[in-house]
Design a protein around this motif. Structure first.
Motif, PDB file in Angstrom:
ATOM      1  N   ASN A  68       7.671  -6.633  14.075  1.00 63.44           N
ATOM      2  CA  ASN A  68       7.163  -5.587  13.156  1.00 63.44           C
ATOM      3  C   ASN A  68       7.203  -6.109  11.645  1.00 63.44           C
ATOM      4  N   GLU A 108       4.079   0.129   2.486  1.00 62.53           N
ATOM      5  CA  GLU A 108       4.123  -0.735   3.462  1.00 62.53           C
ATOM      6  C   GLU A 108       3.373  -1.980   3.191  1.00 62.53           C
ATOM      7  N   LEU A 126       0.823  -1.256   0.008  1.00 66.74           N
ATOM      8  CA  LEU A 126       0.134   0.024  -0.062  1.00 66.74           C
ATOM      9  C   LEU A 126       0.840   1.270  -0.118  1.00 66.74           C
ATOM     10  N   GLN A 141       0.876  -5.283   3.655  1.00 66.65           N
ATOM     11  CA  GLN A 141      -0.134  -5.409   4.436  1.00 66.65           C
ATOM     12  C   GLN A 141      -0.207  -6.979   4.658  1.00 66.65           C
ATOM     13  N   THR A 179      -2.244  -8.987   6.109  1.00 63.43           N
ATOM     14  CA  THR A 179      -3.448  -9.673   6.498  1.00 63.43           C
ATOM     15  C   THR A 179      -3.631 -10.858   5.906  1.00 63.43           C
TER      16      THR A 179
END
Lengths: 257, 263
Positions: free
Chosen positions: B179, B77, B38, B79, B81
């Motif tokens: 992270n 970044e 993104l 993602q 998910t």
């Protein structure tokens, strides 16, 4: 000059149509100081024809005011709500309302509407630039090393249902003194201007889109361009008139004598 | 020259980058374990036309006048998910449901991390990725092993000759990072550790926040075609709008120059 600055500003709004939490700038223009214009009716000491006497003071008739141009009055930021887009990322937060997140970087505390946060290697919640996100008391937010992080609309953060911190959301009492600082950060140049916010709601897993919109900006751009064009026409006309006046001096055939 | 030219150019560059990112996401819509990027943007610095506090008669200017100088790329970044799990019926296809990565050893001996669990058996029976990189810690299946299966906790069992019940032949472990977004994508579905990701923590699947494993499934890319197409349309229009600002600035400059020529 003002029209040119206006185009620069619109270009910046357009450049930031995809910037998270961006707030568009507007330009307010005022007229430069007006000067009063009088017409001389008589000079002191000149003969007043009708009465055969001399006037002791100048007599002037008020004609009106003459403007000397336009200048920028202010370039306020428009804090209108941007649309909220779902990202599904647990550490993305969108603000709905007038509040701001507070972050701390090397220069001090800054405010932002960009809630796309990340977890740094020390488990501290930061912005993508690594500036620490602050809670309501101004402290860093340390995330638990594991577990699902959820947030309610007030910014209360829970891990697996257990509360551990509250995201700080602040109101700026006079948004006019808040200035864009670049990197999606705002600097509060007022003092005692920031209070904890109680009305703004938070949406987890979403980000606030820029409130600069393409259609409005393009329309503004057209207007600014025509405005610039119109002013150049005035300069050209004035130049032509001056040119004529210069060339007419000493020209006996066209003078009225 | 007008600031607007460069400001709009920065806007066009940003949208170009946005379109590049979206194209890469769309190109990887069928890549196992791919994580969508993104692109995020930030405003550039502001140039002060008049600073607050400038004296005006007896008073001072209460608010600043400034003009922004454009946009810059904030991040792209990944993602992390969950992607959809797709049944393959191949027992060596393993999907991670939840957080975590498989560790693989690259030919140069360095460790890389991946969400792509489409493992194969090499000539010696060792589990390798499609590129032939060993799963770490290495798992070698006995030559005659049949009915291989991977449990939710990573236990690899197989039926070997001379045994009625399946026996454990290895255990797949996962690693987690503080992270995930800080990992460096290396291509070939691999990531490497960085200072931003933090050090890897090895854990048993299903323990300490690590995801569980699903044998016989592959995790699909988490790219949403609809979202990407919508983003592509928005990016294209934004690009066009910024190009209009360039054209306008150009015309304004031309008008200013013609003023001299026309007089």
């Amino acid at each position: 000059m003002v029209a040119e600055n206006n185009i620069d500003m619109i270009a910046n709004n357009l450049a930031n149509v995809s910037t998270i939490g961006f707030k568009r700038q507007m330009m307010q223009i005022e007229s430069q100081p007006l000067s009063d214009v009088y017409r001389w009716q008589s000079d002191p000491g000149s003969a007043v024809a009708t009465q055969g006497t001399l006037s002791s003071t100048a007599s002037q008739a008020y004609v009106g005011q003459l403007g000397s141009g336009a200048e920028i009055y202010d370039t306020p930021t428009n804090f209108e709500q941007g649309t909220i887009e779902v990202t599904g990322n647990d550490l993305d937060f969108a603000l709905y309302g007038k509040g701001f997140f507070a972050v701390r970087n090397a220069q001090g505390i800054r405010y932002t509407r960009d809630g796309s946060f990340v977890r740094n290697p020390a488990n501290i919640l930061t912005t993508i630039d690594g500036d620490a996100v602050l809670d309501q008391a101004g402290n860093l937010i340390v995330l638990p090393p594991q577990g699902k992080i959820t947030s309610n609309t007030a910014g209360q953060l829970n891990v697996d249902g257990v509360p551990f911190a509250k995201l700080g959301v602040f109101d700026v009492t006079n948004p006019r003194v808040v200035r864009s600082n670049g990197s999606n950060l705002l600097l509060d140049s007022g003092t005692g201007n920031v209070t904890p916010d109680l009305t703004t709601s938070l949406v987890q897993g979403a980000q606030e889109k820029s409130n600069a919109d393409v259609v409005r900006s393009i329309v503004e751009l057209i207007i600014a361009q025509r405005w610039f064009d119109a002013n150049t026409k005035v300069i050209q006309t004035e130049d032509t008139a001056t040119g004529l006046a210069i060339s007419a001096v000493g020209n006996t055939t066209s003078g009225t004598g | 020259m007008m600031r607007a030219l460069y400001t709009a150019a920065s806007g066009m560059q940003a949208q170009q980058y946005n379109i590049d990112t979206i194209s890469n996401n769309l190109a990887n819509v069928n890549t196992t374990g791919f994580r969508t990027n993104l692109a995020r943007f930030q405003d550039l610095i502001y140039q002060e036309l008049r600073a607050p506090g400038t004296p005006v008669g007896a008073s001072v200017v209460a608010v600043a006048q400034d003009v922004g100088l454009g946009v810059k790329i904030g991040s792209s970044e990944k993602q992390f998910t969950q992607g959809v799990l797709n049944q393959t019926s191949n027992p060596l296809d393993v999907a991670i449901e939840g957080d975590g990565f498989f560790q693989v050893t690259r030919p140069d001996g360095t460790i890389a991390y991946t969400r792509d669990g489409s493992f194969k058996r090499d000539a010696n029976g060792s589990l390798v990725t499609a590129d032939g990189f060993f799963l770490s810690p290495q798992i070698t299946l006995p030559a005659a092993a049949t009915q291989v299966s991977v449990g939710q906790d990573g236990t690899v069992t197989a039926l070997v000759p001379g045994s009625v019940l399946p026996v454990q032949v290895g255990k797949i472990t996962l690693v987690r990072f503080t992270n995930n977004a800080g990992l460096a994508p290396q291509g070939q579905n691999l990531f490497t550790e960085t200072a931003a990701s933090g050090a890897p923590t090895v854990s048993t699947p299903g323990i300490n926040g690590a995801g569980t494993l699903q044998g016989g499934y592959l995790e699909q890319s988490n790219v949403s075609v609809v979202t990407e197409i919508v983003n592509l349309i928005v990016a294209q229009r934004a690009f066009e709008a910024n190009s209009k600002a360039v054209t306008t600035s150009d015309q304004v400059l031309a008008t200013a120059v013609q003023m001299k020529a026309g007089a």
